[in-house]
Design a protein around this motif. Structure first.
Motif, PDB file in Angstrom:
ATOM      1  N   ARG A 145       0.831  -1.210   0.000  1.00  0.00           N
ATOM      2  CA  ARG A 145       0.000   0.000   0.000  1.00  0.00           C
ATOM      3  C   ARG A 145       0.862   1.255   0.000  1.00  0.00           C
ATOM      4  O   ARG A 145       0.561   2.230  -0.688  1.00  0.00           O
ATOM      5  CB  ARG A 145      -0.926  -0.013   1.214  1.00  0.00           C
ATOM      6  CG  ARG A 145      -2.040  -1.048   1.062  1.00  0.00           C
ATOM      7  CD  ARG A 145      -2.571  -1.523   2.389  1.00  0.00           C
ATOM      8  NE  ARG A 145      -3.438  -0.544   3.003  1.00  0.00           N
ATOM      9  CZ  ARG A 145      -4.029  -0.725   4.184  1.00  0.00           C
ATOM     10  NH1 ARG A 145      -3.826  -1.821   4.882  1.00  0.00           N
ATOM     11  NH2 ARG A 145      -4.816   0.191   4.691  1.00  0.00           N
ATOM     12  N   HIS A 173       9.626   3.974 -10.690  1.00  0.00           N
ATOM     13  CA  HIS A 173       9.726   2.805  -9.815  1.00  0.00           C
ATOM     14  C   HIS A 173      10.973   2.901  -8.932  1.00  0.00           C
ATOM     15  O   HIS A 173      10.911   2.574  -7.732  1.00  0.00           O
ATOM     16  CB  HIS A 173       9.772   1.519 -10.651  1.00  0.00           C
ATOM     17  CG  HIS A 173      10.217   0.328  -9.870  1.00  0.00           C
ATOM     18  ND1 HIS A 173       9.421  -0.275  -8.907  1.00  0.00           N
ATOM     19  CD2 HIS A 173      11.385  -0.357  -9.868  1.00  0.00           C
ATOM     20  CE1 HIS A 173      10.085  -1.283  -8.356  1.00  0.00           C
ATOM     21  NE2 HIS A 173      11.276  -1.360  -8.924  1.00  0.00           N
ATOM     22  N   TYR A 177      -7.740   6.207  -5.943  1.00  0.00           N
ATOM     23  CA  TYR A 177      -7.064   4.937  -6.169  1.00  0.00           C
ATOM     24  C   TYR A 177      -6.924   4.110  -4.896  1.00  0.00           C
ATOM     25  O   TYR A 177      -6.983   2.888  -4.936  1.00  0.00           O
ATOM     26  CB  TYR A 177      -5.672   5.173  -6.781  1.00  0.00           C
ATOM     27  CG  TYR A 177      -5.727   5.684  -8.197  1.00  0.00           C
ATOM     28  CD1 TYR A 177      -5.396   7.003  -8.490  1.00  0.00           C
ATOM     29  CD2 TYR A 177      -6.115   4.858  -9.243  1.00  0.00           C
ATOM     30  CE1 TYR A 177      -5.454   7.472  -9.791  1.00  0.00           C
ATOM     31  CE2 TYR A 177      -6.177   5.324 -10.548  1.00  0.00           C
ATOM     32  CZ  TYR A 177      -5.852   6.638 -10.811  1.00  0.00           C
ATOM     33  OH  TYR A 177      -5.907   7.096 -12.105  1.00  0.00           O
ATOM     34  N   GLN A 178      -6.702   4.764  -3.770  1.00  0.00           N
ATOM     35  CA  GLN A 178      -6.521   4.012  -2.528  1.00  0.00           C
ATOM     36  C   GLN A 178      -7.822   3.847  -1.738  1.00  0.00           C
ATOM     37  O   GLN A 178      -7.845   3.130  -0.730  1.00  0.00           O
ATOM     38  CB  GLN A 178      -5.498   4.716  -1.613  1.00  0.00           C
ATOM     39  CG  GLN A 178      -4.069   4.599  -2.108  1.00  0.00           C
ATOM     40  CD  GLN A 178      -3.091   5.161  -1.084  1.00  0.00           C
ATOM     41  OE1 GLN A 178      -2.679   6.303  -1.145  1.00  0.00           O
ATOM     42  NE2 GLN A 178      -2.721   4.346  -0.109  1.00  0.00           N
ATOM     43  N   TYR A 190       3.888   1.435  -1.137  1.00  0.00           N
ATOM     44  CA  TYR A 190       4.525   1.495  -2.462  1.00  0.00           C
ATOM     45  C   TYR A 190       3.613   2.220  -3.449  1.00  0.00           C
ATOM     46  O   TYR A 190       4.051   3.151  -4.135  1.00  0.00           O
ATOM     47  CB  TYR A 190       4.859   0.092  -2.963  1.00  0.00           C
ATOM     48  CG  TYR A 190       5.417   0.117  -4.365  1.00  0.00           C
ATOM     49  CD1 TYR A 190       4.569   0.054  -5.483  1.00  0.00           C
ATOM     50  CD2 TYR A 190       6.783   0.235  -4.588  1.00  0.00           C
ATOM     51  CE1 TYR A 190       5.073   0.125  -6.775  1.00  0.00           C
ATOM     52  CE2 TYR A 190       7.295   0.304  -5.888  1.00  0.00           C
ATOM     53  CZ  TYR A 190       6.431   0.247  -6.957  1.00  0.00           C
ATOM     54  OH  TYR A 190       6.938   0.321  -8.245  1.00  0.00           O
ATOM     55  N   TRP A 191       2.367   1.810  -3.518  1.00  0.00           N
ATOM     56  CA  TRP A 191       1.462   2.406  -4.526  1.00  0.00           C
ATOM     57  C   TRP A 191       1.114   3.849  -4.194  1.00  0.00           C
ATOM     58  O   TRP A 191       0.929   4.672  -5.093  1.00  0.00           O
ATOM     59  CB  TRP A 191       0.213   1.546  -4.704  1.00  0.00           C
ATOM     60  CG  TRP A 191       0.538   0.281  -5.425  1.00  0.00           C
ATOM     61  CD1 TRP A 191       0.450  -0.983  -4.941  1.00  0.00           C
ATOM     62  CD2 TRP A 191       1.058   0.156  -6.756  1.00  0.00           C
ATOM     63  NE1 TRP A 191       0.873  -1.894  -5.880  1.00  0.00           N
ATOM     64  CE2 TRP A 191       1.259  -1.208  -7.009  1.00  0.00           C
ATOM     65  CE3 TRP A 191       1.387   1.070  -7.764  1.00  0.00           C
ATOM     66  CZ2 TRP A 191       1.756  -1.703  -8.217  1.00  0.00           C
ATOM     67  CZ3 TRP A 191       1.885   0.591  -8.978  1.00  0.00           C
ATOM     68  CH2 TRP A 191       2.067  -0.789  -9.191  1.00  0.00           C
ATOM     69  N   ASN A 202      -4.563   0.050 -13.481  1.00  0.00           N
ATOM     70  CA  ASN A 202      -3.251   0.500 -13.034  1.00  0.00           C
ATOM     71  C   ASN A 202      -2.216   0.294 -14.138  1.00  0.00           C
ATOM     72  O   ASN A 202      -1.844  -0.848 -14.435  1.00  0.00           O
ATOM     73  CB  ASN A 202      -2.853  -0.282 -11.780  1.00  0.00           C
ATOM     74  CG  ASN A 202      -1.572   0.223 -11.172  1.00  0.00           C
ATOM     75  OD1 ASN A 202      -0.965   1.178 -11.670  1.00  0.00           O
ATOM     76  ND2 ASN A 202      -1.138  -0.405 -10.094  1.00  0.00           N
ATOM     77  N   ARG A 228       4.225   5.567  -5.437  1.00  0.00           N
ATOM     78  CA  ARG A 228       4.417   5.434  -6.897  1.00  0.00           C
ATOM     79  C   ARG A 228       3.491   6.356  -7.662  1.00  0.00           C
ATOM     80  O   ARG A 228       3.878   6.950  -8.671  1.00  0.00           O
ATOM     81  CB  ARG A 228       4.175   3.974  -7.312  1.00  0.00           C
ATOM     82  CG  ARG A 228       4.360   3.708  -8.819  1.00  0.00           C
ATOM     83  CD  ARG A 228       5.803   3.530  -9.200  1.00  0.00           C
ATOM     84  NE  ARG A 228       5.967   3.445 -10.645  1.00  0.00           N
ATOM     85  CZ  ARG A 228       6.020   2.296 -11.340  1.00  0.00           C
ATOM     86  NH1 ARG A 228       5.892   1.135 -10.721  1.00  0.00           N
ATOM     87  NH2 ARG A 228       6.184   2.325 -12.648  1.00  0.00           N
ATOM     88  N   ARG A 229       2.273   6.478  -7.174  1.00  0.00           N
ATOM     89  CA  ARG A 229       1.286   7.334  -7.848  1.00  0.00           C
ATOM     90  C   ARG A 229       1.653   8.806  -7.731  1.00  0.00           C
ATOM     91  O   ARG A 229       1.096   9.631  -8.445  1.00  0.00           O
ATOM     92  CB  ARG A 229      -0.094   7.105  -7.240  1.00  0.00           C
ATOM     93  CG  ARG A 229      -0.724   5.810  -7.738  1.00  0.00           C
ATOM     94  CD  ARG A 229      -2.035   6.075  -8.405  1.00  0.00           C
ATOM     95  NE  ARG A 229      -2.469   4.985  -9.252  1.00  0.00           N
ATOM     96  CZ  ARG A 229      -2.590   5.104 -10.567  1.00  0.00           C
ATOM     97  NH1 ARG A 229      -2.297   6.226 -11.171  1.00  0.00           N
ATOM     98  NH2 ARG A 229      -3.027   4.081 -11.271  1.00  0.00           N
TER      99      ARG A 229
END
Lengths: 194, 140
Positions: free
Chosen positions: A42, A54, A154-155, A44-45, B6, A48-49
């Motif tokens: 979680r 990366h 997104y989350q 990480y994303w 995604n 990343r967003r």
């Protein structure tokens, strides 16, 4: 409560369980392993967003977790564990983006321009035209607005949680999200010539 | 509304590797110095620095520490002893100042050049011993 089946627990119970394992010396290692397994993806994303790359995300995730390890014993439980960790990740990422923006400004380019330039060529970015258009639209948002949008959209975080993470009022966040969504939709429609 | 697909990918096996690395970092964090030991080390370091500073400043074995009024409390001196110690320190300071003054006077005296006339005059009014004294003794 060492051999508990975590799948049967609510998120809050899971977090309390992780904390109790960490507080106890004998079960600390297991507590950390659960913490990492529960949150690394979680975090990480979330990052990343925000930063898109990366490699940058990988560095930031590790730095965030080091901060978590260093401070978890003094975590005061006034907020949820997840909120606290997301908050660390949010602030750390913002600081990173600020420093990136500053460095890019010295080279007369912007972070967003550099991301766009590299995105299509990035092997770890695989999008059709519509998705690329959407990502460009999200990238055009101011940093904090982008963060709020991605945390909500997104989350699936609640506005209450985002308010605790960003230390902003729920009302301001709802307004910010609404404006962001409208901007994105407008840009996507313009690009698609609909 | 908008697709939640995604488009961002991760290298294969990335999350498993990430968890391993983070677990390793968590272990490293707990092998590090316990907090209480950090406090003790800090106190010890301050103590060692203080003693070293003491030795550098007061390392001169000829210096009588007890005569230092600032340090008198360390030796548990009473009021009279403290007063005596202070007087002694003041006398010593005066001696050092006077010595420096006389040295300066001698140096200035060496630089005085008497003219012939002045030398004759001194010879007239003084006897031989006194003459030598006048010319060399800067205490007068």
């Amino acid at each position: 409560m060492e051999n508990v089946n975590l799948n049967n627990l609510s998120q809050e119970e899971k977090e309390r369980h992780i904390l109790s394992l960490i507080k106890n010396k004998k079960t600390r290692e297991k507590g950390y392993a659960l913490l990492i397994s529960e949150f690394s993806g979680r975090i990480y994303w979330q990052i990343r967003r925000m930063v898109y790359s990366h490699e940058d995300t990988d560095d930031l995730v590790q730095e965030v977790f080091i901060k978590v390890f260093e401070n978890i014993e003094t975590f005061n439980k006034k907020s949820k564990l997840s909120t606290w960790i997301f908050s660390i990740a949010y602030n750390h990422t913002l600081n990173f983006l600020k420093s990136k923006t500053y460095r890019n400004s010295k080279k007369n380019s912007s972070f967003e321009q550099n991301v766009l330039a590299s995105l299509e060529a990035d092997s770890l970015f695989d999008a059709d035209k519509a998705t690329l258009t959407l990502e460009k639209a999200v990238l055009s948002l101011p940093v904090k607005q982008r963060a709020v949008f991605q945390m909500r959209y997104y989350q699936d975080l609640s506005f209450a949680q985002i308010a605790q993470i960003t230390k902003t009022s729920e009302g301001a966040l709802k307004a910010s999200y609404h404006i962001a969504a409208e901007k994105i939709e407008k840009l996507v429609l313009q690009e698609s010539n609909i | 509304m908008i697709s939640k697909d995604n488009p961002f990918k991760v290298p294969e096996g990335y999350f498993e590797q990430l968890e391993k690395r983070l677990n390793q970092k968590a272990k490293t964090k707990h092998v590090s110095t316990p907090r209480w030991l950090k406090y003790v080390s800090g106190v010890l370091a301050i103590g060692i620095l203080t003693i070293a500073g003491w030795l550098i400043v007061f390392g001169d074995s000829s210096l009588d520490l007890k005569s230092n009024p600032t340090l008198a409390f360390l030796f548990g001196l009473d009021e009279q002893e403290k007063a005596d110690s202070l007087a002694k320190a003041n006398r010593k300071a005066e001696q050092i100042a006077w010595h420096s003054y006389t040295e300066q006077m001698k140096k200035e005296a060496d630089e005085i050049v008497f003219s012939e006339e002045e030398l004759d005059y001194i010879a007239e009014i003084t006897e031989e011993d006194e003459e030598e004294l006048l010319l060399t003794n800067t205490d007068m």
